[in-house]
Design a protein around this motif. Structure first.
Motif, mmCIF file in Angstrom:
data_model
loop_
_atom_site.group_PDB
_atom_site.id
_atom_site.type_symbol
_atom_site.label_atom_id
_atom_site.label_comp_id
_atom_site.label_asym_id
_atom_site.label_seq_id
_atom_site.Cartn_x
_atom_site.Cartn_y
_atom_site.Cartn_z
ATOM 1 N N LYS A 13 -8.134 -4.273 4.995
ATOM 2 C CA LYS A 13 -9.086 -3.300 5.530
ATOM 3 C C LYS A 13 -8.457 -1.916 5.692
ATOM 4 O O LYS A 13 -9.079 -0.891 5.436
ATOM 5 C CB LYS A 13 -9.614 -3.770 6.893
ATOM 6 N N MET A 14 -7.195 -1.887 6.144
ATOM 7 C CA MET A 14 -6.555 -0.596 6.404
ATOM 8 C C MET A 14 -6.232 0.122 5.098
ATOM 9 O O MET A 14 -6.324 1.351 5.025
ATOM 10 C CB MET A 14 -5.313 -0.794 7.268
ATOM 11 N N GLU A 63 -7.412 -7.932 14.788
ATOM 12 C CA GLU A 63 -7.460 -8.482 13.417
ATOM 13 C C GLU A 63 -6.175 -9.269 13.132
ATOM 14 O O GLU A 63 -5.120 -9.010 13.735
ATOM 15 C CB GLU A 63 -7.534 -7.332 12.401
ATOM 16 N N THR A 64 -6.245 -10.189 12.196
ATOM 17 C CA THR A 64 -5.006 -10.832 11.735
ATOM 18 C C THR A 64 -4.298 -9.856 10.800
ATOM 19 O O THR A 64 -4.946 -9.008 10.183
ATOM 20 C CB THR A 64 -5.294 -12.119 10.954
ATOM 21 N N PRO A 65 -2.966 -9.969 10.681
ATOM 22 C CA PRO A 65 -2.245 -9.041 9.808
ATOM 23 C C PRO A 65 -2.810 -9.020 8.379
ATOM 24 O O PRO A 65 -2.956 -7.947 7.800
ATOM 25 C CB PRO A 65 -0.819 -9.590 9.837
ATOM 26 N N VAL A 66 -3.109 -10.196 7.830
ATOM 27 C CA VAL A 66 -3.551 -10.257 6.441
ATOM 28 C C VAL A 66 -4.881 -9.524 6.268
ATOM 29 O O VAL A 66 -5.056 -8.706 5.361
ATOM 30 C CB VAL A 66 -3.674 -11.717 5.965
ATOM 31 N N ALA A 67 -5.823 -9.760 7.189
ATOM 32 C CA ALA A 67 -7.120 -9.093 7.106
ATOM 33 C C ALA A 67 -6.953 -7.598 7.305
ATOM 34 O O ALA A 67 -7.567 -6.786 6.606
ATOM 35 C CB ALA A 67 -8.071 -9.669 8.159
ATOM 36 N N ALA A 86 0.835 -1.199 0.000
ATOM 37 C CA ALA A 86 0.000 0.000 0.000
ATOM 38 C C ALA A 86 0.868 1.245 0.000
ATOM 39 O O ALA A 86 2.002 1.229 0.477
ATOM 40 C CB ALA A 86 -0.895 0.002 1.233
ATOM 41 N N HIS A 87 0.321 2.296 -0.577
ATOM 42 C CA HIS A 87 0.906 3.627 -0.438
ATOM 43 C C HIS A 87 0.154 4.333 0.689
ATOM 44 O O HIS A 87 -1.078 4.231 0.760
ATOM 45 C CB HIS A 87 0.720 4.434 -1.725
ATOM 46 N N VAL A 88 0.898 5.029 1.539
ATOM 47 C CA VAL A 88 0.246 5.843 2.570
ATOM 48 C C VAL A 88 0.931 7.213 2.579
ATOM 49 O O VAL A 88 2.161 7.296 2.531
ATOM 50 C CB VAL A 88 0.361 5.193 3.974
ATOM 51 N N ASP A 89 0.098 8.264 2.608
ATOM 52 C CA ASP A 89 0.643 9.627 2.595
ATOM 53 C C ASP A 89 0.796 10.154 4.021
ATOM 54 O O ASP A 89 -0.151 10.129 4.806
ATOM 55 C CB ASP A 89 -0.298 10.572 1.837
ATOM 56 N N PHE A 90 1.999 10.642 4.326
ATOM 57 C CA PHE A 90 2.278 11.268 5.619
ATOM 58 C C PHE A 90 2.484 12.762 5.369
ATOM 59 O O PHE A 90 3.422 13.136 4.664
ATOM 60 C CB PHE A 90 3.548 10.674 6.253
ATOM 61 N N ARG A 91 1.596 13.587 5.924
ATOM 62 C CA ARG A 91 1.744 15.033 5.777
ATOM 63 C C ARG A 91 2.939 15.501 6.588
ATOM 64 O O ARG A 91 3.174 15.021 7.695
ATOM 65 C CB ARG A 91 0.475 15.744 6.272
ATOM 66 N N LYS A 115 -3.664 4.052 -0.713
ATOM 67 C CA LYS A 115 -4.376 3.062 -1.516
ATOM 68 C C LYS A 115 -3.553 1.774 -1.601
ATOM 69 O O LYS A 115 -2.339 1.779 -1.353
ATOM 70 C CB LYS A 115 -4.631 3.598 -2.917
ATOM 71 N N LYS A 116 -4.259 0.734 -1.952
ATOM 72 C CA LYS A 116 -3.590 -0.538 -2.212
ATOM 73 C C LYS A 116 -2.760 -0.387 -3.485
ATOM 74 O O LYS A 116 -3.210 0.254 -4.442
ATOM 75 C CB LYS A 116 -4.663 -1.606 -2.438
ATOM 76 N N THR A 117 -1.574 -0.965 -3.512
ATOM 77 C CA THR A 117 -0.763 -0.806 -4.722
ATOM 78 C C THR A 117 0.203 -1.969 -4.883
ATOM 79 O O THR A 117 0.416 -2.747 -3.955
ATOM 80 C CB THR A 117 0.009 0.530 -4.661
ATOM 81 N N THR A 118 0.731 -2.081 -6.074
ATOM 82 C CA THR A 118 1.689 -3.138 -6.358
ATOM 83 C C THR A 118 2.959 -2.509 -6.897
ATOM 84 O O THR A 118 2.895 -1.627 -7.743
ATOM 85 C CB THR A 118 1.116 -4.102 -7.407
#
Length: 855
Positions: free
Chosen positions: A414-415, A406-410, A241-246, A426-429
């Motif tokens: 969800k996160m 939650e389990t890590p995979v789940a 996943a990509h996550v944006d940190f301001r 977002k989810k990304t590859t």
RNA sequence: GCGGGAGUGGUGAAAUGGCAGACACGCAGGUCUUAGAAGCCUGUGCCGUAAGGCGUAGGGGUUCAAGUCCCCUCUCCCGCACCA
């Protein structure tokens, strides 16, 4: 009777036999030509990787081609329509280096080398359809289609130009693709460190096919697992996943996007780590001299480590920027660091550091006293686990807000969705594979068919790039040119080449002076073989669709990444252009082992090179290629031992002597039937010796036929032929005394010759003629094994007591288990072992072996 | 670190759970030869005169039976590698 006819024995003399047949074969170009795509026979496309025309064949080539040629000849004899082509991978730097050294134009040098190597290949007796297939990639008839494909890719948005950081080999004085960098060094100059430069380059969009290239590997059972694994690693798909940190208190600074495969651990993030070459760092160093100094040092150190292959082992260190960022999941403020273990060219060049659940982050945090916050633990044993903890199957999240438990995979799923819904991720590859940089600042390659319009026109600004129309192809390489290693592309110094007009507006234009990577040439050459004289198209689709996929591709494993991934990509592009139907180029791939000498790869610097020419001059081509098949199974490394070649040569001499001795008898048998036309009953009235020889003969046929079907243990095939010859030799006195029917002798010698044909073609051709045949031995049907004739008359049954061999019983063939069992108990040696013991079990296994379990 | 492959005589190797070392190379002895070379014959895993024993990197396991299947360890080769 035969003995009396024995004359002064002719000696086996390959130096006389082989050139004589070679001349006959060369004079008949149709000999190995494939039938057209309308042939009623089943097709078989047998391909060996095309060589670079260095001018000298080496033992690796000989081994590669000996394998392919044996298979091609075998398949022809089995009634297949065989395409067995050869060509030359003729562009590339060595021609320019030779030009500098000898003042010979690259074209001349290359074409001369091709002629030399072709002479060598013909001398080996390889069954290529030269007239129908031969290509040289440096000729305009070929490379114009590289240009044509390039234009098609520009049209499809698959070829594009951009500025980027590229690998630069100072010795080659050109850019290299990622695939051509080996351990930080150039693939051609293993002692030359590759530098990084920022350049405008042409790229091919191989990453658009990354998923298909990767997933396709699962459905390729005919390819070695090793190659498929190497390609999987190279493509390196990583789901995350990509996550944006301001960035805190800097409203106009863009947010830092991190890539993570473990977004579930984000509540344990205790810092943000940026690569030294991250764009934000470049901004920040402008106002921070101390930071600038630290970053510059890190970049230098990373460069050195990368070049010496030590990256991965260097001590982690970093520097705090004094700035902070906000974790969007929990609003926590995290310090932003720059660290030397973050790579600018993977992911986003920025990570969230989670020391509790990542080895590298853990090491780093310990060194700099950053907090370690555990957020994943085994479900049952709470937090009592050694850190860093990766999170096994039964792990759950802790202290992670709404996701706790939650389990890590789940949680990852969800996160990532949560981040997307709230606009900060977002989810990304991510892939390790990068688009293929194909620009080369060299002369001896395919010109890229693009121009730069000086004044510009509608839609193109001044100096903008314009594709040439197909009708202007080929863009010819100028012939008279001064080659230098300095000052950019040699083509840039040829005004007649550079200066042209814009095909759209007619105004002045400058040609692209870079040429294409030579791996473009080899990405599709095997399609051209199916229609190599076509001047209207790269090939006719109908012909390609008949021959493809390649049934068997054979070559060295060193191309597992480079050539074999590029050509898979090219195949998919051609399919999407509607040129072909297949999605993969080759059904089966075989990677042969290296030829080594004294335990090391042959090389000039080690002085352990064995020249094929020397071997052929001393022992003949048949002995040389047969040794290459005999000394080891083809997938294993082969230790070249000249005594072994001499041994094969002696073996061939025995076959020769034997055949010449009995050939007169064979020739006098009028109208004898032979080959697979022989009825099983024909030899029913055999003497015991004759039957024994026929039995071995048919066992040998069966073994070799089976091995060609996939196991490819040619070493044991040749061993089987040796056993047969040894037996025939041992029966010589019986043959001389008339103890074996002449028809049987004829059958033996004819079939032996056919069995040798794929391995020792010159000798086979010679002996076939000596046996009175006027046809071509390679047009004969491969002999069929007769199970009746191959059957043993007597069987040997090993008898074990408690798994240890005691004796071997000889019983009539067809004895049933009861008879075997009784015979084993009746044996003296066995009963001696049974005194005072009780038989617990009496096993007779598959009528093959007896094991008595006693106490 | 991850992934792939390999480890058997003096050497290259063979053996698809069923006789370990086929077939070769090398070596030794013999034969032929004026002599050498090339042929041809015999022998050749290790220990032992022999009977016999031991033996497939090391250790354990499954099996009537393991070079082969399973687990652990070691060594070598190849590929990838601070891949987040």
């Amino acid at each position: 009777m035969v003995g009396a006819e024995r004359n002064e024995q002719q000696r086996y003399n390959p130096a006389e036999i082989e050139p004589r047949w070679q001349a006959l074969w060369d004079a008949n170009p149709a000999l190995y030509a494939a039938e057209s795509h309308t042939s009623g026979k089943p097709k078989f496309y047998c391909l060996e990787m095309l060589p670079y025309p260095s001018g000298q064949l080496h033992m690796g080539h000989v081994r590669n081609y000996a394998i392919g040629d044996a298979l091609a000849r075998f398949m022809r004899m089995r009634g297949y329509n065989v395409l067995h082509p050869m060509g030359w991978d003729a562009f590339g730097l060595p021609a320019e280096n030779a030009a500098l050294k000898n003042n010979t134009p690259p074209r001349e040098w290359t074409l001369k080398n091709i002629e030399q190597m072709k002479v060598q290949m013909r001398r080996i007796g390889l069954s290529y359809d030269w007239a129908g297939t031969e290509i040289a990639t440096c000729l305009p008839e070929y490379y114009r289609w590289n240009q044509w494909f390039f234009l098609k890719m520009v049209e499809a948005g698959l070829a594009y130009r951009r500025s980027s950081k590229v690998n630069w080999c100072p010795k080659c004085a050109t850019v290299l693709a990622n695939e051509q960098v080996v351990g930080g060094c150039c693939w051609r100059h293993e002692d030359t460190l590759v530098e990084q430069r920022e350049l405008e380059q042409w790229f091919l969009g191989i990453t658009k096919y990354a998923d298909e290239l990767l997933d396709g590997l699962d459905a390729m059972p005919g390819w070695p697992e090793k190659v498929r694994t190497m390609q999987r690693n190279w493509i390196g798909r990583s789901e995350g996943a990509h996550v944006d940190f301001r960035v805190s208190a800097m409203a106009d600074t863009p947010a830092i996007t991190v890539f993570t495969t473990r977004v579930d651990t984000i509540f344990g993030a205790t810092s943000i780590q940026l690569a030294p070459e991250h764009p934000l760092v470049k901004e920040w160093v402008k106002n921070d001299a101390e930071l600038a100094k630290a970053v510059t040092e890190m970049i230098a150190q990373q460069k050195v480590a990368r070049e010496t292959g030590d990256i991965g082992n260097i001590e982690k260190h970093g520097v705090a920027t004094g700035k902070t960022a906000i974790n969007p999941f929990n609003g926590e403020t995290l310090p932003i660091w720059v660290a030397n273990y973050i790579l600018a060219d993977y992911g986003t060049g920025a990570i969230m550091s989670v020391p509790a659940h990542d080895d590298r982050d853990f090491e780093f945090a310990n060194k700099y006293g950053l907090p370690v916050v555990q957020v994943v633990a085994p479900r049952d044993s709470a937090e009592d686990v050694a850190l860093p903890y990766g999170g096994e199957d039964d792990a759950v999240l802790m202290d992670s807000g709404a996701w706790t438990g939650e389990t890590p995979v789940a949680a990852q799923e969800k996160m990532a969705r949560f981040a997307e819904e709230h606009g900060f991720g977002k989810k990304t590859t991510t892939y390790r594979l990068k688009d293929w940089g194909v620009s080369r600042q060299r002369y001896w390659g395919t010109p890229i068919p693009m121009v730069y319009c000086a004044n510009g026109h509608a839609g193109v600004k001044p100096g903008g790039v314009v594709a040439l129309p197909e009708s202007s192809l080929p863009v010819l390489l100028p012939e008279q040119i001064e080659i230098t290693q300095e000052g950019g592309s040699p083509l840039g110094k040829v005004p007649e080449f550079v200066n042209t007009t814009c095909p759209v507006c007619g105004g002045p234009a400058r040609r692209e002076t870079d040429t294409m990577d030579t791996f473009v040439d080899s990405s599709w050459y095997f399609y051209r073989y199916t229609d190599s004289r076509n001047s209207h198209a790269p090939f006719d689709s109908e012909k390609a669709n008949y021959w493809f996929p390649i049934d068997q591709y054979i070559g060295g494993v060193e191309h597992a990444i480079l050539h074999l991934i590029y050509s898979r990509f090219w195949t998919k592009v051609m399919r999407d252009l509607g040129l072909i139907k297949n999605s993969e180029p080759a059904e089966r791939l075989f990677t042969q082992g290296m030829v080594i000498k004294d335990g090391a790869k042959m090389s000039k610097s080690k002085g352990n090179v064995v020249s094929p020419d020397d071997m052929i001059a001393r022992y003949g081509a048949d002995a040389t290629r047969m040794y290459a098949l005999f000394a080891a199974p083809p997938d294993r490394d082969l230790e070249w031992q000249e005594e072994g070649v001499a041994g094969i040569s002696r073996f061939l001499a025995r076959v020769y002597r034997l055949t010449i001795k009995y050939a007169p008898v064979v020739r006098t048998l009028e109208g004898a039937v032979h080959g697979d036309e022989v009825a099983a009953g024909q030899f029913a009235g055999q003497t015991i010796e004759g039957a024994a020889l026929l039995r071995t003969l048919h066992q040998t046929i069966a073994k070799i036929t089976e091995d060609f079907n996939g196991r490819w243990h040619f070493n044991t095939c040749i061993a089987a032929i040796m056993i047969l010859v040894n037996e025939v030799t041992a029966a010589e006195s019986a043959m001389d005394k008339g103890g074996i029917a002449p028809a049987t002798v004829a059958e033996l010698l004819r079939t032996l010759t056919l069995l040798l044909a794929p391995f020792a073609p010159f000798l086979a051709a010679e002996l076939w003629r000596e046996l009175g045949e006027t046809t071509d031995v390679f047009q004969q049907h491969w002999p069929a094994a007769d199970a009746q004739l191959a059957r043993e008359s007597e069987i040997e049954i090993p008898v074990q007591v408690n798994g240890k061999l005691v004796t071997v019983l000889k019983l009539a063939s067809g004895s049933d288990d009861e008879a075997i069992s009784a015979a084993s108990l009746a044996d003296e040696k066995v009963s001696a072992r049974l005194v005072g013991k009780t038989i617990v079990k009496h096993l007779v296994i598959k009528s093959k072996l007896v094991n008595l379990v006693v106490k």
